[in-house]
Design a protein around this motif. Structure first.
Motif, PDB file in Angstrom:
ATOM      1  N   ARG A 189      45.553  24.692 -44.763  1.00 61.43           N
ATOM      2  CA  ARG A 189      46.540  25.317 -43.895  1.00 61.43           C
ATOM      3  C   ARG A 189      46.683  24.521 -42.614  1.00 61.43           C
ATOM      4  NH1 ARG A 189      47.274  31.422 -43.945  1.00 61.43           N
ATOM      5  NH2 ARG A 189      46.642  32.151 -46.008  1.00 61.43           N
ATOM      6  N   ASP A 190      47.811  24.761 -41.931  1.00 62.60           N
ATOM      7  CA  ASP A 190      47.919  24.253 -40.571  1.00 62.60           C
ATOM      8  C   ASP A 190      47.572  25.373 -39.600  1.00 62.60           C
ATOM      9  OD1 ASP A 190      50.191  25.884 -40.257  1.00 62.60           O
ATOM     10  OD2 ASP A 190      51.589  24.229 -40.602  1.00 62.60           O
ATOM     11  N   TYR A 191      47.484  25.020 -38.328  1.00 68.92           N
ATOM     12  CA  TYR A 191      47.030  25.993 -37.335  1.00 68.92           C
ATOM     13  C   TYR A 191      48.018  27.136 -37.135  1.00 68.92           C
ATOM     14  CZ  TYR A 191      43.050  23.096 -35.814  1.00 68.92           C
ATOM     15  OH  TYR A 191      41.873  22.395 -35.756  1.00 68.92           O
ATOM     16  N   GLU A 192      49.252  26.961 -37.597  1.00 64.21           N
ATOM     17  CA  GLU A 192      50.234  28.052 -37.511  1.00 64.21           C
ATOM     18  C   GLU A 192      50.103  29.002 -38.686  1.00 64.21           C
ATOM     19  OE1 GLU A 192      51.177  24.720 -36.797  1.00 64.21           O
ATOM     20  OE2 GLU A 192      50.763  25.379 -34.735  1.00 64.21           O
ATOM     21  N   GLY A 193      49.239  28.661 -39.644  1.00 68.52           N
ATOM     22  CA  GLY A 193      48.988  29.551 -40.764  1.00 68.52           C
ATOM     23  C   GLY A 193      49.691  29.156 -42.045  1.00 68.52           C
ATOM     24  N   ALA A 194      50.549  28.151 -42.015  1.00 69.80           N
ATOM     25  CA  ALA A 194      51.290  27.736 -43.206  1.00 69.80           C
ATOM     26  C   ALA A 194      50.346  27.120 -44.237  1.00 69.80           C
ATOM     27  CB  ALA A 194      52.375  26.738 -42.830  1.00 69.80           C
ATOM     28  N   ILE A 195      50.570  27.463 -45.514  1.00 68.25           N
ATOM     29  CA  ILE A 195      49.765  26.902 -46.592  1.00 68.25           C
ATOM     30  C   ILE A 195      50.375  25.570 -46.998  1.00 68.25           C
ATOM     31  CG2 ILE A 195      48.947  27.225 -48.950  1.00 68.25           C
ATOM     32  CD1 ILE A 195      49.027  30.243 -48.446  1.00 68.25           C
ATOM     33  N   LEU A 196      49.599  24.499 -46.878  1.00 73.19           N
ATOM     34  CA  LEU A 196      50.079  23.156 -47.198  1.00 73.19           C
ATOM     35  C   LEU A 196      49.698  22.747 -48.621  1.00 73.19           C
ATOM     36  CD1 LEU A 196      49.039  21.454 -43.827  1.00 73.19           C
ATOM     37  CD2 LEU A 196      51.219  22.558 -44.398  1.00 73.19           C
ATOM     38  N   GLY A 232      48.114  36.195 -37.530  1.00 76.65           N
ATOM     39  CA  GLY A 232      48.460  37.418 -38.247  1.00 76.65           C
ATOM     40  C   GLY A 232      47.267  38.246 -38.669  1.00 76.65           C
ATOM     41  N   GLU A 233      46.073  37.670 -38.676  1.00 74.13           N
ATOM     42  CA  GLU A 233      44.885  38.415 -39.072  1.00 74.13           C
ATOM     43  C   GLU A 233      44.366  39.258 -37.908  1.00 74.13           C
ATOM     44  OE1 GLU A 233      42.964  35.513 -42.506  1.00 74.13           O
ATOM     45  OE2 GLU A 233      42.170  35.421 -40.473  1.00 74.13           O
ATOM     46  N   GLN A 234      43.596  40.283 -38.259  1.00 72.29           N
ATOM     47  CA  GLN A 234      43.021  41.116 -37.214  1.00 72.29           C
ATOM     48  C   GLN A 234      41.581  41.475 -37.543  1.00 72.29           C
ATOM     49  OE1 GLN A 234      45.564  44.650 -37.139  1.00 72.29           O
ATOM     50  NE2 GLN A 234      43.917  45.863 -38.064  1.00 72.29           N
ATOM     51  N   THR A 235      40.852  41.855 -36.526  1.00 68.74           N
ATOM     52  CA  THR A 235      39.467  42.298 -36.683  1.00 68.74           C
ATOM     53  C   THR A 235      39.231  43.469 -35.753  1.00 68.74           C
ATOM     54  OG1 THR A 235      37.165  41.563 -36.763  1.00 68.74           O
ATOM     55  CG2 THR A 235      38.469  40.793 -34.901  1.00 68.74           C
ATOM     56  N   THR A 236      38.277  44.312 -36.107  1.00 73.79           N
ATOM     57  CA  THR A 236      37.894  45.437 -35.261  1.00 73.79           C
ATOM     58  C   THR A 236      36.416  45.319 -34.917  1.00 73.79           C
ATOM     59  OG1 THR A 236      39.577  46.899 -36.197  1.00 73.79           O
ATOM     60  CG2 THR A 236      37.715  47.935 -35.082  1.00 73.79           C
ATOM     61  N   LEU A 237      36.141  45.294 -33.633  1.00 75.34           N
ATOM     62  CA  LEU A 237      34.780  45.211 -33.133  1.00 75.34           C
ATOM     63  C   LEU A 237      34.296  46.606 -32.744  1.00 75.34           C
ATOM     64  CD1 LEU A 237      35.193  42.083 -30.828  1.00 75.34           C
ATOM     65  CD2 LEU A 237      34.277  42.145 -33.153  1.00 75.34           C
ATOM     66  N   ARG A 238      33.126  46.962 -33.233  1.00 76.54           N
ATOM     67  CA  ARG A 238      32.529  48.254 -32.889  1.00 76.54           C
ATOM     68  C   ARG A 238      31.572  48.021 -31.721  1.00 76.54           C
ATOM     69  NH1 ARG A 238      31.941  53.247 -35.641  1.00 76.54           N
ATOM     70  NH2 ARG A 238      33.181  52.316 -37.305  1.00 76.54           N
ATOM     71  N   ALA A 242      45.574  38.570 -34.123  1.00 74.85           N
ATOM     72  CA  ALA A 242      45.869  37.226 -33.642  1.00 74.85           C
ATOM     73  C   ALA A 242      47.333  36.862 -33.871  1.00 74.85           C
ATOM     74  CB  ALA A 242      44.973  36.214 -34.341  1.00 74.85           C
ATOM     75  N   ARG A 243      47.943  36.293 -32.843  1.00 76.21           N
ATOM     76  CA  ARG A 243      49.268  35.682 -32.992  1.00 76.21           C
ATOM     77  C   ARG A 243      49.132  34.183 -33.252  1.00 76.21           C
ATOM     78  NH1 ARG A 243      50.302  38.922 -28.162  1.00 76.21           N
ATOM     79  NH2 ARG A 243      51.452  40.822 -28.711  1.00 76.21           N
ATOM     80  N   THR A 244      48.052  33.614 -32.747  1.00 73.36           N
ATOM     81  CA  THR A 244      47.748  32.201 -32.967  1.00 73.36           C
ATOM     82  C   THR A 244      46.368  32.109 -33.614  1.00 73.36           C
ATOM     83  OG1 THR A 244      46.698  32.000 -30.812  1.00 73.36           O
ATOM     84  CG2 THR A 244      49.056  31.516 -30.921  1.00 73.36           C
TER      85      THR A 244
END
Length: 835
Positions: A676-683, A790-796, A760-762
């Motif tokens: 992938r590139d840093y923008e998330g595109a699958i190469l 686009g991914e997210q995480t939840t911290l407890r 995350a947006r980036t």
């Protein structure tokens, strides 16, 4: 008379006897706690500052150069037929007097002492005095008497049977304290159990327990018996009037085996041994009782040569154990302060980090029973060093006799713990003999070989044949065929320590090793921010401000921190950024090393990282700092010590994915590979079927179209199997096109504290919430999380403080590697490595 124990805890005072001391100390009796030390008593009395703050180490150096007296009075209403005064631990060279009568002169911190006080005691008030010699002066004096033996660090700790790190180490404060560091009590008895030593073995499904029982008698006319209860069965044996030692054998059918964590239940059995007066069958009297918990397991250290050299493989119950361990040092420079709750917290952190073994290092102590009990209960294996470290040791008296006495007592006390699987002769003394030039400096003097190759293995074979023994760490087994005097740090043979990487190289050089077993390696970082700023009050606070230098004990430690950072990140000038960069770099170094070593399975059978814990607030190799706070390294350990792990590693012809399965189930499926590139595109992408058997590993070559980058500074590889993911970045942080982190965050209340969700947006690398900056008592359940766009995480977040989104997401609290890459400066000549 049933054995009666009375603790002698109250009314102790401390008096300075000799040596230079500040005005107002001489002649003043200071209240003292027992167990305790001089340092902690003086601090509690307001005479000295906390020895851990700023440069109190130097300010309080006079304490270890002085003589001291502990004194108390205790009452006795009944002297009894047997009457003993028992010290579980005195630190270190002392004279003990009761009512003016000298009882003895202990000189070994690692032993207990028992004195018959019938001739000295009286009904009513009894005066007890313990005079303690200066440990600094005693070590110097004894080094002259025994003859010079080389050692690391300034003081000749090897001339005295005292905790070596009490004199300072490359992570430890030089306190050279003295005190009565373990409990004192009076025991009144007719007969008592002096030793109960279990030896538990297994034959098929049958558990065999041999209980070696020693009895002390004050009255030879009484008839005695012992009863042993385990698993609902009670066996009784009579002792003749002239018999003080007996072995009671018990069979436990369909025995439940004790297993290390990740392999099964750490099954324990309660054992009760009772000593009974049977002189009058109509009215038998229980005189003494000993309760303990034991486990049934087998242990074998496999050092049979193979095509790769000589392994060092731990087998429990016939099963190969992949060791994921950490070294343990005393958890406090004043170890009397480490009580059960603190052991439980630290061993809980070890479990959180995915560890299955703790190695108790040889410059410390034999820990209290609480430590081993908790390891038994939680299935944490223990490798226990005998207490020799980084020095040559005289084999002549009086040291010789002290060593044997302490080793026998320690092995007898610890033999029943199923978690204890290895007793190790020493730390680095075999290797250091040649590596550090000791041979020429010794000029023919003894140096400890007799202890490691003769005395200690004989004691283990006699008292604990069910526990493995190795003469040292690192160690090349004799089976390697390399002769009687091999290089004891050869990666092809036995256990090794890897310290050239930290001292001289970059952490990527871990990848130059394919070891059989790594018993030490590590990378430094400062403690948590709350710990650092509590202990160091420099203004301004910088990496080289006076207090920071005091709290950095490694030789050229700050230079090594800088040299180890620059290949990966630029050196920040802001102190908060410097602190985060060094903590991140430590975490990256450890996940790199362990990830690589695990990927070399089965050639490499395990790692023991240096180190789990600290004994005071200091820049060190620890995952948990001196105030008990987790550093990012603890989370790196948690990630890389997963039982099922995917990791991407360099291979001679490109990249490969290593899939590690340390479970009893197969791990089958499609390994999904993407560039992938840093923008998330699958190469580029591919899917490869994998089938990894139980307790095994598989390596898969990554296709060139995925493992080769078009723009290394802005591309990565993603490998995933059933949600377990590995990432490979083609460029270092500092050479990458990593942009500022952009994300959306929200916070919500939960019973434990808060949940912080970050989307995350980036690309965000190594997202970490430094909770101690806003709540020093807080804890977060995860860290070092990399999010693709686009991914997210939840911290407890465990916290009782009033916190809000603005506070939790502030740039100084919610950290990422992105913050340490302020501008892009591509340097493609740097090696392409994974993060």
């Amino acid at each position: 008379m049933r054995l009666r124990r009375t603790d002698v805890r109250d009314g102790w005072t401390l008096l300075h006897l000799e040596g230079t001391a500040p005005v107002g100390v001489g002649g003043v009796r200071v209240p003292a706690e027992v167990p305790g030390t001089v340092h902690t008593a003086l601090h509690a009395a307001g005479i000295t500052e906390d020895p851990y703050l700023d440069d109190q180490e130097s300010a309080q150096a006079w304490i270890g150069r002085s003589r001291w007296r502990y004194r108390t009075d205790f009452d006795l209403d009944d002297l009894g037929p047997g009457l003993d005064l028992v010290f579980d631990g005195i630190d270190t060279v002392a004279t003990v007097r009761l009512n003016g009568h000298e009882l003895g002169r202990p000189e070994n911190m690692h032993r207990s002492y028992r004195y018959d006080i019938r001739a000295a005691a009286r009904r009513g008030s009894n005066a007890l005095e313990v005079d303690l010699e200066s440990p600094v002066r005693e070590a110097d004096r004894r080094s002259l008497e025994l003859g010079y033996r080389p050692h690391v660090n300034p003081h000749p700790f090897n001339a005295l049977r005292k905790m070596a790190s009490s004199f300072g180490w490359d992570w430890g404060i030089d306190t050279a304290s003295v005190g009565i560091w373990r409990p004192v009590r009076v025991e009144r008895w007719t007969a008592r159990l002096s030793d109960v030593r279990p030896v538990a073995t297994v034959e098929g499904s049958l558990g065999l327990l041999a209980l070696h029982i020693d009895v002390a008698r004050a009255d030879r006319d009484r008839r005695l018996a012992v009863s042993v209860t385990i698993g609902g069965r009670t066996i009784r044996a009579d002792l003749g009037r002239d018999t003080d030692r007996i072995v009671v054998d018990v069979e436990v059918p369909d025995v439940r085996m004790w297993w290390p964590r990740g392999h099964g239940d750490p099954a324990l059995y309660d054992v009760t041994v009772a000593l009974i007066d049977v002189s009058d069958p109509a009215s038998e009297t229980v005189l003494d009782v000993r309760d303990q918990r034991i486990g049934f397991r087998t242990v074998h250290l496999d050092t049979t040569p193979d095509e790769h050299g000589t392994p060092f493989t731990v087998q429990v119950n016939g099963r190969r154990i992949e060791v994921r361990g950490a070294n343990w040092i005393p958890d406090d420079a004043f170890p009397h302060r480490v009580i059960r709750d603190r052991y439980a917290a630290r061993i809980g952190q070890a479990k959180f980090a995915g560890l299955n073994l703790l190695r108790v290092w040889g410059g410390g102590i034999y820990e209290s029973d609480d430590f081993y009990d908790l390891c038994d209960e939680r299935g944490i294996l223990v490798m226990q060093d005998f207490l020799f470290a980084c020095a040559a040791y005289a084999e002549e008296e009086p040291l010789r006799g002290e060593v044997e006495a302490e080793a026998r007592e320690a092995v007898t006390r610890l033999a029943g713990h199923p978690s204890l699987v290895i007793l190790n002769g020493n730390n680095e003394n075999l290797w250091g003999l040649h590596e550090w030039g000791y041979v020429s400096r010794l000029d023919g003097a003894t140096w400890g070989a007799w202890y490691y190759h003769d005395l200690l293995p004989r004691i283990v074979e006699e008292l604990a044949p069910h526990i493995g023994y190795t003469p040292g760490s690192p160690f090349t087994p004799a089976s390697s065929g390399l002769g009687d005097d091999p290089d004891h740090n050869d990666p092809r043979h036995g256990s090794i320590h890897i310290w050239d990487v930290w001292n001289e190289k970059d952490y990527l050089d871990y990848l130059d090793y394919t070891p059989r077993f790594v018993a030490e390696f590590g990378w430094q970082a400062p403690p948590a921010w709350a710990t650092l700023t509590r202990a160091v009050s420099d203004d301004p606070l910088t990496p080289e401000s006076p207090g920071m230098v005091v709290h950095q004990k490694a030789i050229n430690g700050n230079d090594k921190l800088t040299d180890g950072l620059l290949p990966h990140l630029r050196l920040p000038n802001d102190m908060s950024d410097w602190h985060w960069a060094m903590q991140l770099n430590q975490a990256a170094a450890i996940r790199t090393g362990i990830g690589w070593f695990r990927s070399r399975a089965p050639i490499c059978s395990g790692t023991i990282v240096w180190q789990l814990n600290d004994c005071w607030p200091v820049t060190s190799w620890s995952a948990v700092d001196g105030d008990g706070r987790a550093k990012p390294m603890l989370y790196a350990l948690r990630h890389v010590n997963r039982e099922q792990l995917v990791t991407i590693q360099p291979a001679p012809d490109g990249l490969e994915a290593a899939i590690l399965n340390d479970t009893d189930q197969r791990w089958d499926g499609e390994l999904l590979l993407e560039r992938r590139d840093y923008e998330g595109a699958i190469l580029a992408e591919a899917a490869i079927a994998v089938a990894v058997g139980p307790r095994s590993a598989q390596r898969v070559r990554i296709p060139d179209e995925i493992g080769t980058a078009s723009s290394p500074e802005r591309e990565l590889v993603v490998a995933a199997l059933h949600g377990v993911r590995a990432l490979w970045f083609f460029a270092e942080y500092r050479d990458s096109a990593l942009a500022s982190a952009s994300f959306r965050a929200e916070v919500s209340r939960i019973p434990e504290g808060y949940e912080l969700t970050v989307q995350a947006r980036t690309l965000i690398r190594d997202l970490t919430l430094l909770i101690d900056k806003v709540d020093p008592a807080g804890f977060v359940d995860d860290a070092l999380i990399t999010l693709l766009p686009g991914e997210q995480t939840t911290l407890r977040i465990h916290s009782t403080e009033e916190l809000d989104l603005e506070t939790l997401s502030s740039p100084d609290v919610l950290r990422s590697a992105n913050q340490l890459v302020p501008s892009v400066q591509v340097m493609p000549e740097r090696p392409h490595v994974r993060a």
